[in-house]
Design a protein around this motif. Structure first.
Motif, PDB file in Angstrom:
ATOM      1  N   PHE A 282       2.337   8.070  -1.730  1.00  0.00           N
ATOM      2  CA  PHE A 282       2.628   8.808  -0.509  1.00  0.00           C
ATOM      3  C   PHE A 282       2.964   7.764   0.567  1.00  0.00           C
ATOM      4  O   PHE A 282       2.111   6.939   0.898  1.00  0.00           O
ATOM      5  CB  PHE A 282       1.423   9.603  -0.022  1.00  0.00           C
TER       6      PHE A 282
ATOM      7  N   SER B 197      -1.440   9.066   7.988  1.00  0.00           N
ATOM      8  CA  SER B 197      -1.861   8.516   6.697  1.00  0.00           C
ATOM      9  C   SER B 197      -3.382   8.568   6.544  1.00  0.00           C
ATOM     10  O   SER B 197      -3.899   8.780   5.436  1.00  0.00           O
ATOM     11  CB  SER B 197      -1.353   7.086   6.505  1.00  0.00           C
TER      12      SER B 197
ATOM     13  N   LEU C  43      -4.227  12.227   5.683  1.00  0.00           N
ATOM     14  CA  LEU C  43      -3.831  12.499   4.300  1.00  0.00           C
ATOM     15  C   LEU C  43      -4.761  11.801   3.313  1.00  0.00           C
ATOM     16  O   LEU C  43      -5.202  12.398   2.324  1.00  0.00           O
ATOM     17  CB  LEU C  43      -2.386  12.054   4.080  1.00  0.00           C
TER      18      LEU C  43
ATOM     19  N   SER D  63      -6.073   4.444  -0.039  1.00  0.00           N
ATOM     20  CA  SER D  63      -5.228   4.579   1.149  1.00  0.00           C
ATOM     21  C   SER D  63      -5.316   3.299   1.966  1.00  0.00           C
ATOM     22  O   SER D  63      -6.404   2.884   2.367  1.00  0.00           O
ATOM     23  CB  SER D  63      -5.687   5.768   1.997  1.00  0.00           C
TER      24      SER D  63
ATOM     25  N   VAL E  80      -1.794   5.878  -0.748  1.00  0.00           N
ATOM     26  CA  VAL E  80      -1.236   6.313   0.530  1.00  0.00           C
ATOM     27  C   VAL E  80      -0.990   5.048   1.338  1.00  0.00           C
ATOM     28  O   VAL E  80      -1.904   4.235   1.514  1.00  0.00           O
ATOM     29  CB  VAL E  80      -2.207   7.245   1.294  1.00  0.00           C
TER      30      VAL E  80
ATOM     31  N   PRO F 226       8.079   5.145  -2.910  1.00  0.00           N
ATOM     32  CA  PRO F 226       7.402   6.423  -2.673  1.00  0.00           C
ATOM     33  C   PRO F 226       7.797   7.517  -3.664  1.00  0.00           C
ATOM     34  O   PRO F 226       8.929   7.562  -4.144  1.00  0.00           O
ATOM     35  CB  PRO F 226       7.870   6.797  -1.261  1.00  0.00           C
TER      36      PRO F 226
ATOM     37  N   LEU G 159       6.359  10.811  -2.651  1.00  0.00           N
ATOM     38  CA  LEU G 159       6.466  11.739  -1.526  1.00  0.00           C
ATOM     39  C   LEU G 159       6.502  10.897  -0.254  1.00  0.00           C
ATOM     40  O   LEU G 159       5.757   9.919  -0.136  1.00  0.00           O
ATOM     41  CB  LEU G 159       5.276  12.697  -1.464  1.00  0.00           C
TER      42      LEU G 159
ATOM     43  N   CYS H 197       7.194  10.923   4.280  1.00  0.00           N
ATOM     44  CA  CYS H 197       7.409  11.677   5.515  1.00  0.00           C
ATOM     45  C   CYS H 197       7.903  10.734   6.594  1.00  0.00           C
ATOM     46  O   CYS H 197       7.733   9.508   6.517  1.00  0.00           O
ATOM     47  CB  CYS H 197       6.124  12.372   5.966  1.00  0.00           C
TER      48      CYS H 197
ATOM     49  N   ASN I 173      11.118  16.212  -1.566  1.00  0.00           N
ATOM     50  CA  ASN I 173       9.922  15.373  -1.483  1.00  0.00           C
ATOM     51  C   ASN I 173       9.821  14.610  -0.163  1.00  0.00           C
ATOM     52  O   ASN I 173       9.023  13.686  -0.030  1.00  0.00           O
ATOM     53  CB  ASN I 173       9.890  14.380  -2.648  1.00  0.00           C
TER      54      ASN I 173
ATOM     55  N   MET J 199       2.028  17.641   2.762  1.00  0.00           N
ATOM     56  CA  MET J 199       2.149  16.683   1.654  1.00  0.00           C
ATOM     57  C   MET J 199       1.049  16.896   0.621  1.00  0.00           C
ATOM     58  O   MET J 199       1.288  16.835  -0.589  1.00  0.00           O
ATOM     59  CB  MET J 199       2.128  15.256   2.197  1.00  0.00           C
TER      60      MET J 199
ATOM     61  N   TYR K   3       1.434  18.171  -3.333  1.00  0.00           N
ATOM     62  CA  TYR K   3       0.845  17.421  -4.453  1.00  0.00           C
ATOM     63  C   TYR K   3      -0.025  18.309  -5.339  1.00  0.00           C
ATOM     64  O   TYR K   3      -0.288  17.990  -6.490  1.00  0.00           O
ATOM     65  CB  TYR K   3       0.028  16.250  -3.900  1.00  0.00           C
TER      66      TYR K   3
END
Length: 449
Positions: free
Chosen positions: A115, A127, A130, A143, A165, A180, A182, A184, A217, A284, A288
């Motif tokens: 991600f 982030s 998420l 992450s 992440v 990546p 996914l 954003c 995505n 997101m 998933y």
């Protein structure tokens, strides 16, 4: 390069927020970790407490000998390190494997489901939200974050091996190293013009990043000139936050999608920018496969990120908020959130500009955003990696602020001004070393509470 076969990791610039997340990760998986940084900070103290060997003088003699074995050591550098740094030049001349942080993140993400969170604003908060959702939902995730998440007191969440992440940083086009699955993009405002030159160049870089995934995505803030799932607040979008209200200090809202409405989602961070960040993380995670119930539960329990609209003091009469904002758009977001929460209170804001080049590029925007507060205190520019620029200073910025309740101050003067102020809400803003003053400022504000 096979990271599994490397035992020693040496960081030049280990105290940076992104670098320290990597350092924690490598220590978590059993590597020997050491490094250099220019100055001691709260963050370097935390790393030393974890057992990392860190020194603060550019001196080869201070490096443990095991890190001088080039067959078993990876050297990681930050772009902020000057070209004449003697340790860096030694490792280069001796043929060590030397990589930028972004390249190492690229290696890590290549073999995981990744991600990637991009945007000139909101990367760290989005982030972090998420990462929190995925970790709390039992996903095998690590992450890597650009801030200290209050829930974990760390800039790394989890130690998973299959999902990552990461913040996709546009500085120096670093995000183009990532892989990546996914992605954003929260925003594409002009920034880092010292690197890019103009707004069209940074936009082109974001477009190149967006092409790393399909439009199905990609998740984008509504209004960006890209094809993807759109995120909107009180407007038509693929994922839209609607029926927004404030209850007991929480935002409560509904998430409207094409075939579904999820009602009564709770989120504690103030400001519509944070609502948007939470909504992107929601979208997101849902894509998933995380359940609505798990997402809702995690959003309600997310405590925030240190220095992102971070409440230091919060009583009925006195409030102190600290924020990392260093761009006019971010300062506007801080102001919107403060005014929404405290519409009839006197608000004093202290701002430390970050970088001469950014101050020069956005001086009018800074002046306009700062003028909205009831009173403005301005510190000198924090130079970070830059040398001074002729005529670019805080006096110049101060002259452009239309609010008459304004003053140029030193750090010592900031403490005294806050001590003497009759304001109800105190705000410190900036990405420089003003963050190191928070505990001192909190003591002064707490005496008023």
């Amino acid at each position: 390069m096979n990271l599994n076969q490397i035992h020693n990791i040496y960081f030049i610039g280990i105290g940076g927020i992104g670098m320290s997340a990597l350092a924690r990760h490598f220590m978590n998986i059993g590597k020997n970790v050491a490094g250099y940084d220019k100055t001691k900070t709260i963050l370097t103290n935390e790393l030393i407490a974890l057992g990392m060997d860190i020194h603060f003088e550019d001196n080869l003699d201070l490096i443990d000998k095991k890190y001088l074995d080039k067959t078993n050591t990876l050297v990681i550098i930050t772009p902020a390190v000057p070209k004449d740094h003697s340790e860096w030049n030694y490792f280069l001349s001796e043929g060590f494997e030397v990589k930028k942080r972004a390249e190492v993140l690229g290696l890590i993400t290549k073999d995981t489901f990744c991600f990637a969170i991009a945007g000139t604003h909101g990367k760290t908060t989005t982030s972090s939200i998420l990462g929190h959702i995925l970790f709390q939902s039992g996903v095998d995730v690590t992450s890597f974050l650009g801030g200290i998440v209050e829930n974990y007191n760390s800039n790394i969440i989890g130690d998973g091996k299959t999902v990552t992440v990461v913040e996709a940083d546009e500085f120096d086009r670093s995000f183009l190293h990532l892989h990546p699955n996914l992605a954003c993009i929260t925003s594409m405002d002009a920034d880092h013009l010292d690197i890019y030159g103009d707004a069209s160049a940074i936009e082109a870089s974001f477009v190149e990043f967006s092409n790393k995934v399909t439009s199905q995505n990609l998740f984008i803030a509504k209004g960006l000139p890209l094809n993807g799932n759109t995120i909107g607040i009180n407007e038509e979008a693929t994922f839209s936050a609607q029926n927004i209200r404030i209850e007991n200090g929480f935002y409560v809202f509904d998430v409207k999608m094409a075939n579904e409405v999820v009602e009564n989602v709770k989120f504690a961070l103030p400001g519509h920018h944070n609502l948007s960040n939470a909504l992107i993380a929601f979208a997101m995670a849902k894509n998933y496969g995380v359940s609505n119930d798990n997402i809702i539960s995690a959003l309600a329990s997310f405590k925030g990120v240190r220095r992102r609209f971070s409440f230091q003091t919060r009583t009925e009469n006195i409030v102190y908020i600290d924020d990392y904002a260093h761009h006019p758009t971010e300062i506007n977001a801080v102001h919107q959130a403060v005014r929404e929460l405290y519409p009839n209170k006197k608000i004093i804001a202290a701002f430390q500009p970050h970088l001469f080049s950014r101050t020069k590029d956005f001086v009018d925007g800074f002046a306009e955003s700062l003028s909205q507060f009831d009173e403005v205190l301005l510190l000198e520019i924090y130079p970070a990696r830059e040398l001074p620029m002729q005529g670019v200073n805080s006096s110049w910025l101060l002259s452009k602020i239309s609010n008459k309740n304004k003053k140029l101050i030193t750090k010592e003067g900031l403490l005294q001004e806050f001590k003497n102020s009759d304001a109800n809400v105190y705000v410190t803003i900036g990405a420089g070393d003003i963050g190191e003053m928070v505990s001192e400022i909190k003591k002064i504000v707490d005496e008023k509470a």
